[in-house]
Design a protein around this motif. Structure first.
Motif, mmCIF file in Angstrom:
data_model
loop_
_atom_site.group_PDB
_atom_site.id
_atom_site.type_symbol
_atom_site.label_atom_id
_atom_site.label_comp_id
_atom_site.label_asym_id
_atom_site.label_seq_id
_atom_site.Cartn_x
_atom_site.Cartn_y
_atom_site.Cartn_z
ATOM 1 N N GLY A 21 -16.627 -23.829 -40.817
ATOM 2 C CA GLY A 21 -15.293 -24.221 -40.439
ATOM 3 C C GLY A 21 -14.277 -23.319 -41.080
ATOM 4 O O GLY A 21 -13.688 -23.646 -42.106
ATOM 5 N N ALA A 22 -14.064 -22.131 -40.517
ATOM 6 C CA ALA A 22 -13.249 -21.102 -41.149
ATOM 7 C C ALA A 22 -11.858 -21.581 -41.485
ATOM 8 O O ALA A 22 -11.256 -21.119 -42.440
ATOM 9 C CB ALA A 22 -13.170 -19.884 -40.232
ATOM 10 N N ALA A 23 -11.313 -22.512 -40.698
ATOM 11 C CA ALA A 23 -9.948 -22.959 -40.924
ATOM 12 C C ALA A 23 -9.880 -24.161 -41.854
ATOM 13 O O ALA A 23 -8.812 -24.734 -42.045
ATOM 14 C CB ALA A 23 -9.289 -23.294 -39.588
ATOM 15 N N ASP A 24 -10.979 -24.548 -42.426
ATOM 16 C CA ASP A 24 -11.033 -25.753 -43.241
ATOM 17 C C ASP A 24 -11.537 -25.426 -44.641
ATOM 18 O O ASP A 24 -12.741 -25.443 -44.893
ATOM 19 C CB ASP A 24 -11.950 -26.787 -42.572
ATOM 20 C CG ASP A 24 -11.896 -28.139 -43.270
ATOM 21 O OD1 ASP A 24 -11.330 -28.206 -44.380
ATOM 22 O OD2 ASP A 24 -12.423 -29.113 -42.711
ATOM 23 N N PRO A 25 -10.635 -25.124 -45.575
ATOM 24 C CA PRO A 25 -11.066 -24.789 -46.943
ATOM 25 C C PRO A 25 -11.876 -25.901 -47.597
ATOM 26 O O PRO A 25 -12.801 -25.621 -48.369
ATOM 27 C CB PRO A 25 -9.731 -24.568 -47.670
ATOM 28 C CG PRO A 25 -8.763 -24.206 -46.596
ATOM 29 C CD PRO A 25 -9.186 -24.998 -45.397
ATOM 30 N N ALA A 26 -11.556 -27.130 -47.312
ATOM 31 C CA ALA A 26 -12.300 -28.236 -47.917
ATOM 32 C C ALA A 26 -13.750 -28.222 -47.465
ATOM 33 O O ALA A 26 -14.667 -28.484 -48.252
ATOM 34 C CB ALA A 26 -11.643 -29.566 -47.562
#
Length: 209
Positions: A21-26
């Motif tokens: 999930g590249a856009a999800d740092p968590a």
């Protein structure tokens, strides 16, 4: 040794982006911690040691692009952060073993502490012996006392940092650019030492995740 402790890291592949999930740092953080924990558990359960030897050889054979994708952005004082720094040390010695050995020996002579004894390298240590030392530390991570292995790595970093600092002083009058590179290297290694020591303490408290 190059200023960075590893080969250039490729950008994440599409498959990897989809996985973490590249856009999800968590989500990336969750994956980093989960993979580090699973890898460590798998190595420790393999009494043959084969998994450990494969993990030690992985970065030398394949580079650290894949490892970087998982762990390079993890907090320094976490399980994936500690493993990432250990792999960086392995790549560092294999990238420029001669310079690393010179700095280590200079640090051993200059540093008034027990760090060279804690690290466990021969005196003096050849480039090949230092490479084996780092591999031995990794074996300790995957098979032995994890906290002790991190403390040995931290001591190794402090010796290297001392050598880089004193060598930078030597270069300052004639090659200030080289002196600056060595100073940055010393600061980075000192930071690694602090992070690895803190991670060792956290592991002993059962708080390293």
């Amino acid at each position: 040794m190059p200023e960075q402790f590893h080969r250039p890291v490729r950008r994440p592949t599409a498959a990897f982006d989809n996985l973490v999930g590249a856009a999800d740092p968590a989500e990336k953080s969750r994956i980093a911690h989960a993979t580090a924990s699973a890898l460590l558990e798998r190595a420790r359960k393999d009494v043959t040691g084969e998994t450990t030897e494969r993990l030690i050889a992985f970065a030398s054979e394949h580079g650290i692009d894949e490892i970087a994708e998982l762990w390079s952005h993890a907090p320094a004082r976490s399980l994936p952060g500690a493993l990432w720094r250990l792999y960086l040390l392995q790549i560092a010695i294999r990238s420029d073993a001669a310079t690393t050995a010179l700095l280590y020996e200079r640090g051993r002579v200059e540093l008034q502490s027990a760090d060279s004894l804690i690290a466990g390298a021969p005196t003096p240590a050849s480039p090949e012996e230092l490479a084996e030392l780092v591999d031995t530390i990794l074996r300790g991570v995957f098979q032995g006392d994890f906290a002790v292995a991190l403390e040995r790595a931290a001591a190794y970093c402090r010796v290297q940092a001392s050598g880089a600092t004193h060598t930078a002083d030597d270069y300052e009058p004639t090659e200030p650019g080289r002196a600056s590179e060595l100073t940055r290297r010393a600061l980075r290694l000192s930071g690694y030492a602090d992070d690895l020591s803190a991670s060792a303490a956290a592991w002993r408290r059962g708080a390293l995740t």
